[in-house]
Design a protein around this motif. Sequence first.
Motif, PDB file in Angstrom:
ATOM      1  N   UNK A  16      16.507 -11.145  42.388  1.00  0.00           N
ATOM      2  CA  UNK A  16      17.886 -10.731  42.106  1.00  0.00           C
ATOM      3  C   UNK A  16      18.718 -10.506  43.365  1.00  0.00           C
ATOM      4  N   UNK A  17      18.161 -10.780  44.530  1.00  0.00           N
ATOM      5  CA  UNK A  17      18.837 -10.457  45.778  1.00  0.00           C
ATOM      6  C   UNK A  17      19.898 -11.490  46.147  1.00  0.00           C
ATOM      7  N   UNK A  18      21.077 -11.000  46.514  1.00  0.00           N
ATOM      8  CA  UNK A  18      22.155 -11.856  46.983  1.00  0.00           C
ATOM      9  C   UNK A  18      22.113 -11.882  48.509  1.00  0.00           C
ATOM     10  N   UNK A  19      21.267 -12.750  49.021  1.00  0.00           N
ATOM     11  CA  UNK A  19      21.101 -12.960  50.455  1.00  0.00           C
ATOM     12  C   UNK A  19      21.047 -14.466  50.692  1.00  0.00           C
ATOM     13  N   UNK A  20      21.128 -14.864  51.952  1.00  0.00           N
ATOM     14  CA  UNK A  20      21.052 -16.294  52.252  1.00  0.00           C
ATOM     15  C   UNK A  20      19.669 -16.856  51.921  1.00  0.00           C
ATOM     16  N   UNK A  21      18.625 -16.108  52.263  1.00  0.00           N
ATOM     17  CA  UNK A  21      17.257 -16.597  52.046  1.00  0.00           C
ATOM     18  C   UNK A  21      16.371 -15.478  51.519  1.00  0.00           C
ATOM     19  N   UNK A  38       5.125 -16.675  41.416  1.00  0.00           N
ATOM     20  CA  UNK A  38       5.394 -17.110  40.044  1.00  0.00           C
ATOM     21  C   UNK A  38       6.789 -16.721  39.584  1.00  0.00           C
ATOM     22  N   UNK A  39       7.224 -15.508  39.937  1.00  0.00           N
ATOM     23  CA  UNK A  39       8.558 -15.040  39.544  1.00  0.00           C
ATOM     24  C   UNK A  39       9.644 -15.904  40.170  1.00  0.00           C
ATOM     25  N   UNK A  40       9.487 -16.258  41.429  1.00  0.00           N
ATOM     26  CA  UNK A  40      10.479 -17.096  42.116  1.00  0.00           C
ATOM     27  C   UNK A  40      10.546 -18.472  41.466  1.00  0.00           C
ATOM     28  N   UNK A  41       9.397 -19.067  41.186  1.00  0.00           N
ATOM     29  CA  UNK A  41       9.385 -20.396  40.552  1.00  0.00           C
ATOM     30  C   UNK A  41       9.969 -20.349  39.140  1.00  0.00           C
ATOM     31  N   UNK A  42       9.611 -19.317  38.368  1.00  0.00           N
ATOM     32  CA  UNK A  42      10.137 -19.216  36.996  1.00  0.00           C
ATOM     33  C   UNK A  42      11.646 -19.037  36.987  1.00  0.00           C
ATOM     34  N   UNK A  43      12.135 -18.101  37.782  1.00  0.00           N
ATOM     35  CA  UNK A  43      13.561 -17.792  37.755  1.00  0.00           C
ATOM     36  C   UNK A  43      14.393 -18.829  38.506  1.00  0.00           C
ATOM     37  N   UNK A  44      13.832 -19.398  39.556  1.00  0.00           N
ATOM     38  CA  UNK A  44      14.561 -20.382  40.359  1.00  0.00           C
ATOM     39  C   UNK A  44      14.668 -21.744  39.700  1.00  0.00           C
ATOM     40  N   UNK A  72      12.790 -24.336  51.045  1.00  0.00           N
ATOM     41  CA  UNK A  72      13.270 -25.209  49.975  1.00  0.00           C
ATOM     42  C   UNK A  72      14.590 -24.633  49.465  1.00  0.00           C
ATOM     43  N   UNK A  73      15.192 -25.349  48.557  1.00  0.00           N
ATOM     44  CA  UNK A  73      16.332 -24.814  47.829  1.00  0.00           C
ATOM     45  C   UNK A  73      15.906 -23.544  47.108  1.00  0.00           C
ATOM     46  N   UNK A  74      16.875 -22.765  46.698  1.00  0.00           N
ATOM     47  CA  UNK A  74      16.577 -21.586  45.880  1.00  0.00           C
ATOM     48  C   UNK A  74      16.851 -21.859  44.407  1.00  0.00           C
ATOM     49  N   UNK A  75      17.206 -23.092  44.073  1.00  0.00           N
ATOM     50  CA  UNK A  75      17.428 -23.439  42.673  1.00  0.00           C
ATOM     51  C   UNK A  75      18.468 -22.539  42.031  1.00  0.00           C
ATOM     52  N   UNK A  76      18.075 -21.887  40.967  1.00  0.00           N
ATOM     53  CA  UNK A  76      18.991 -21.029  40.192  1.00  0.00           C
ATOM     54  C   UNK A  76      19.068 -19.590  40.676  1.00  0.00           C
ATOM     55  N   UNK A  77      18.384 -19.283  41.763  1.00  0.00           N
ATOM     56  CA  UNK A  77      18.428 -17.927  42.316  1.00  0.00           C
ATOM     57  C   UNK A  77      19.774 -17.684  42.995  1.00  0.00           C
ATOM     58  N   UNK A  78      20.088 -16.434  43.276  1.00  0.00           N
ATOM     59  CA  UNK A  78      21.337 -16.089  43.942  1.00  0.00           C
ATOM     60  C   UNK A  78      21.320 -16.464  45.425  1.00  0.00           C
ATOM     61  N   UNK A 117      21.963 -15.664  57.679  1.00  0.00           N
ATOM     62  CA  UNK A 117      22.296 -14.414  58.374  1.00  0.00           C
ATOM     63  C   UNK A 117      21.735 -13.198  57.646  1.00  0.00           C
ATOM     64  N   UNK A 118      21.250 -13.413  56.417  1.00  0.00           N
ATOM     65  CA  UNK A 118      20.628 -12.325  55.649  1.00  0.00           C
ATOM     66  C   UNK A 118      19.373 -12.877  54.988  1.00  0.00           C
ATOM     67  N   UNK A 119      18.343 -12.035  54.945  1.00  0.00           N
ATOM     68  CA  UNK A 119      17.042 -12.476  54.425  1.00  0.00           C
ATOM     69  C   UNK A 119      16.373 -11.294  53.731  1.00  0.00           C
TER      70      UNK A 119
END
Length: 174
Positions: A16-21, A38-44, A72-78, A117-119
């Motif tokens: 749920x984090x709004x950061x660059x990476x 798993x959470x990143x792959x499912x949500x992304x 990689x891309x973050x897909x559907x993540x913020x 600039x944010x991670x």
Amino acid sequence: MAAMADIELVQGDLTEQEVDAIVNAANSSLLGGGGVDGAIHRKGGPEILAECRKLRAGHYGRGLPTGQAVATTAGRLLARWVVHTVGPVWSDTEDRSDLLADCHRNSLAVAADLGARSIAFPAISTGVYRWPMADAARIAVTTVRASESFDVVRFVLFDRAAHDTFAAAVREIR
């Protein structure tokens, strides 16, 4: 001389984090797994897995080595990117601290090369890899504290105990 990054601590959901990476505590296959991975792959979504498969078909045919990082891309993540790193498994007979520090150092380098600039980091290796939380926090905070490439370095901790442990490390390592 650039200023050191602000270190933020959040108890919550890394996806749920709004950061660059965001940093994924991946397994070496890069093809998804349990926990944070798993959470990143499912949500992304499938875009992340598709890029991971391309990496496996190319330079990382045998998987991503422990301590290394790749984006990689973050897909559907913020976030814009996911930086995948493979943490070491805790051992009480072998000091693998340098590998855990490498996860943080190499993730920062990959993200900086992308222009981030944010991670945001999880507590790498503290789940099924059994790294003691206080030691992982000390290594993580010490390693990222030296970074001058980021405005914000955020640790996103799953529960209050992890958050409190990282908070103690931040206070101690000023």
